[in-house]
Design an enzyme around this catalytic site. Sequence first.
Site, PDB file in Angstrom:
ATOM      1  N   SER A  94     -63.439 -43.589  15.014  1.00 53.83           N
ATOM      2  CA  SER A  94     -62.910 -44.872  15.709  1.00 53.83           C
ATOM      3  C   SER A  94     -64.082 -45.763  16.252  1.00 53.83           C
ATOM      4  CB  SER A  94     -61.775 -44.622  16.591  1.00 53.83           C
ATOM      5  OG  SER A  94     -61.008 -45.658  17.384  1.00 53.83           O
ATOM      6  N   ASP A 434     -56.974 -44.505  11.538  1.00 57.68           N
ATOM      7  CA  ASP A 434     -57.752 -43.945  12.602  1.00 57.68           C
ATOM      8  C   ASP A 434     -57.579 -42.731  12.945  1.00 57.68           C
ATOM      9  OD1 ASP A 434     -59.136 -43.659  14.885  1.00 57.68           O
ATOM     10  OD2 ASP A 434     -58.844 -45.589  15.745  1.00 57.68           O
TER      11      ASP A 434
END
Length: 579
Positions: A94, A434
């Site tokens: 991320s 993600d």
Amino acid sequence: MKRFQWRKDDRTIRLSHELSKGEKEATENRKAKVLECLKSLGIARDEDTKDDMPNIAVLGSGRGLRAMIALQGSLVEMKKQGLLDAVLYLCGVSGSTWCMSTLYKDKDWTEKVQDLEERLCDTLSKSSWDLHKAYSLVCQAAKDELFSLTDIWASFVVYKILNQYDQTKLSQQDDASTSGTNPYPIYAAVEAKILHKAHENSPGTWFEFTPHESGFPALGAFVCTKDLGSKFENGKLKDNSEEKSICYLQGLWGSVFGCIEENIKYLKELVLQIFSGGLRGKHEYAVGGAENTSEMAMPPLGGGTHCTCTHCRSALLLLEFHGHASAGEDCEGVFGKLKEVLKEHKGKNSYQKCCEMSETWSSKTLAARMEECAEFGRIFETEHGGSVSSACQLFWKICICIFHWRWGSIYNFLYKCDAKSTGLDKDEVINLIDAGIGINSAYPLVLRPERKVKLILSFDFSSKDPFKTIKKTAKYCEANNIPFPKIDPEKLKNTDTPSSCYIFRGKDIPTVMHFPLFNKENCPDKIHDFRERYSTFHFSYKEDDVKELLKRAKMNISNNKERIREEIQQIVSSSTKKF
């Protein structure tokens, strides 16, 4: 199982658990730098060779802009303390991938990481986001049949947060990764459908990106990174596509800023603002109460809330229907509105499905309702979609993506491949998202046995429980019989006032040093205040705030530099170092 080996001439995939040729070359070159570093620290002896040196990995967790800035600070301080050149792998999730992908644009970034920090402060504190450019990029992306919310996120969120739209490609990081000057980069994601069907402890969910290859490490299935996103069938390239930009990948790697409900709410508000014709003056582009406004003035884009065409009215009603359905609320009112819009299409399946649902809705469970909702969305999309040639149709296409929660759509390089054990051979498209939605730190990637990592420096930038990642990793490793140190729950009880460093060891297993971002050493009595000040949902910071966060992150290295050196020394000196 048949083994495909990727070659430049035939562009096939590779089914093998071995490291790629590019990674082997890169890490071999890097080990010479590691040996030089450890000799300078007085850890390695003159007679030691680079093969005697431990493989050390740095993990940067996710959590948005905070993670990006904090990882930058951590790396700068590691360089200052003479530790950065001891690192073989740099792996991120991320927000940490935003930092990494920015650094690896410079082929010798470790040699000038302090200068790059100053550039980062300047870039983040001066807005250069262009709404016209963002809209143009989305229009272009929407021509692709695999258009998804990742395209929206890249242009309207990542580009705005980072103040740059990076159009370079991951494969172009080859020089920065292979020369040995820098650690080898690994970027993490997870596959959404596998995660949904299995669970977060399923190793098959993890997907890794490197400048050379990308793929599913647990499945031993890889494709040349340049070809990721191209159409493959039976292991061979069928239709070549242009490699995705770094900004798109930044949107893919860093798209989770909270629970799904928060993300849906934010995206709905963002899309309505863009298309309502009201993008004048100040507008908030953050959630969770964060103040992050910017002055914008542009003519209405068309479409959206003020448009009365069937496309826009239908799209808005679909979003309204999805909101009521997912919340378990009464949908009678929205059914009536949908019927009104669809009455001129009474012969179509969408109208008939709407009537059918409205009659049976109250008798169905929430799960059954959501299945009906998804089916209705698919019918609606098929019958009322169209090519993107106007703002109204683009608005429609975005709303459909929100309705289906469609992210990271990429052609599956394992489609119809002789690799049925992977369970992916029937899916033409995969959805990469993600990795923070699973374990918010990419332990599963550096724990690949082929990488032989002996020391993990885990920098945790999580917003609440600073031990959540390591506790989830321990469960993941136990479920999959992966060697990992025993985690004593008693040591991790104090989530409100953690220490700056925790060390977990074991026999013939990697040592883990875990560093919570905010702790009782770098911000005593102010941990809660710093967590609030640097919330995940802040999408911009003033320059002074950026510098303050960098300072706190650096303290975690300077306060523990001797402990890091001691752990490296212990591994080098250990007779069992070659586990």
